[in-house]
Design a protein around this motif. Structure first.
Motif, mmCIF file in Angstrom:
data_model
loop_
_atom_site.group_PDB
_atom_site.id
_atom_site.type_symbol
_atom_site.label_atom_id
_atom_site.label_comp_id
_atom_site.label_asym_id
_atom_site.label_seq_id
_atom_site.Cartn_x
_atom_site.Cartn_y
_atom_site.Cartn_z
ATOM 1 N N UNK A 68 0.834 -1.210 0.000
ATOM 2 C CA UNK A 68 0.000 0.000 0.000
ATOM 3 C C UNK A 68 0.866 1.257 0.000
ATOM 4 N N UNK A 69 2.000 1.225 0.700
ATOM 5 C CA UNK A 69 2.913 2.372 0.688
ATOM 6 C C UNK A 69 3.467 2.606 -0.715
ATOM 7 N N UNK A 70 3.857 1.519 -1.373
ATOM 8 C CA UNK A 70 4.409 1.615 -2.726
ATOM 9 C C UNK A 70 3.344 2.111 -3.704
ATOM 10 N N UNK A 71 2.128 1.572 -3.582
ATOM 11 C CA UNK A 71 1.029 1.998 -4.449
ATOM 12 C C UNK A 71 0.735 3.482 -4.257
ATOM 13 N N UNK A 72 0.693 3.918 -3.012
ATOM 14 C CA UNK A 72 0.434 5.326 -2.719
ATOM 15 C C UNK A 72 1.521 6.207 -3.344
ATOM 16 N N UNK B 143 1.157 6.462 -7.175
ATOM 17 C CA UNK B 143 0.069 7.363 -7.565
ATOM 18 C C UNK B 143 0.429 8.820 -7.296
ATOM 19 N N UNK B 144 1.189 9.085 -6.242
ATOM 20 C CA UNK B 144 1.619 10.464 -5.974
ATOM 21 C C UNK B 144 2.557 10.952 -7.070
ATOM 22 N N UNK B 145 3.448 10.071 -7.538
ATOM 23 C CA UNK B 145 4.346 10.440 -8.640
ATOM 24 C C UNK B 145 3.528 10.720 -9.895
ATOM 25 N N UNK B 146 2.564 9.853 -10.196
ATOM 26 C CA UNK B 146 1.705 10.066 -11.366
ATOM 27 C C UNK B 146 0.944 11.377 -11.240
ATOM 28 N N UNK B 147 0.379 11.640 -10.065
ATOM 29 C CA UNK B 147 -0.386 12.862 -9.822
ATOM 30 C C UNK B 147 0.497 14.095 -10.038
ATOM 31 N N UNK B 148 1.714 14.056 -9.509
ATOM 32 C CA UNK B 148 2.638 15.182 -9.652
ATOM 33 C C UNK B 148 3.047 15.368 -11.107
ATOM 34 N N UNK C 135 -6.651 14.787 -12.710
ATOM 35 C CA UNK C 135 -6.117 14.743 -11.347
ATOM 36 C C UNK C 135 -7.094 14.158 -10.325
ATOM 37 N N UNK C 136 -8.337 14.603 -10.252
ATOM 38 C CA UNK C 136 -9.233 13.983 -9.264
ATOM 39 C C UNK C 136 -9.520 12.511 -9.572
ATOM 40 N N UNK D 109 -9.066 6.811 -8.065
ATOM 41 C CA UNK D 109 -8.607 5.455 -8.397
ATOM 42 C C UNK D 109 -7.629 4.960 -7.340
ATOM 43 N N UNK D 110 -6.712 5.828 -6.923
ATOM 44 C CA UNK D 110 -5.750 5.452 -5.884
ATOM 45 C C UNK D 110 -6.461 5.055 -4.592
#
Length: 95
Positions: free
Chosen positions: A17-21, A24-29, A69-70, A75-76
């Motif tokens: 879950x940490x890796x997934x989060x 997704x943060x990298x993708x979002x940024x 973005x939303x 999805x995350x």
């Protein structure tokens, strides 16, 4: 389900879950950065009449990126929710 979405505990439950989060943060940024870049290029293009149509397209693509973005966040959070409640989801599917 909605009350369990966007909870900080889900982000730290496991290494997965940490890796997934983090992914997704990298993708979002990245999407945020690209949207801003498209808007900057579109703005510069608007200074030149010959580039106004291209500038309009840059604004449109930037708008789509901002709209993504939303969706990325939702999805995350759904994926994190599912990681933490496998048994509950399986029980609902069996009904």
């Amino acid at each position: 389900m909605l009350s369990k979405l966007f909870r900080h505990e889900a982000r730290q439950k496991s290494e997965h879950s940490k890796r997934l989060y983090a992914q997704f943060e990298i993708l979002y940024t990245l999407v945020d950065f690209l949207a801003a870049a498209f808007f900057i290029v579109g703005s510069v293009f608007f200074f030149y009449e010959s580039l106004m149509i291209a500038g309009t397209w840059f604004f449109l693509f930037g708008s789509f990126l901002f709209a993504a973005k939303p969706t990325i966040r939702l999805v995350r959070e759904v994926k994190l929710y599912r990681l933490g409640d496998d048994e509950d989801l399986a029980a609902r599917l069996d009904r």
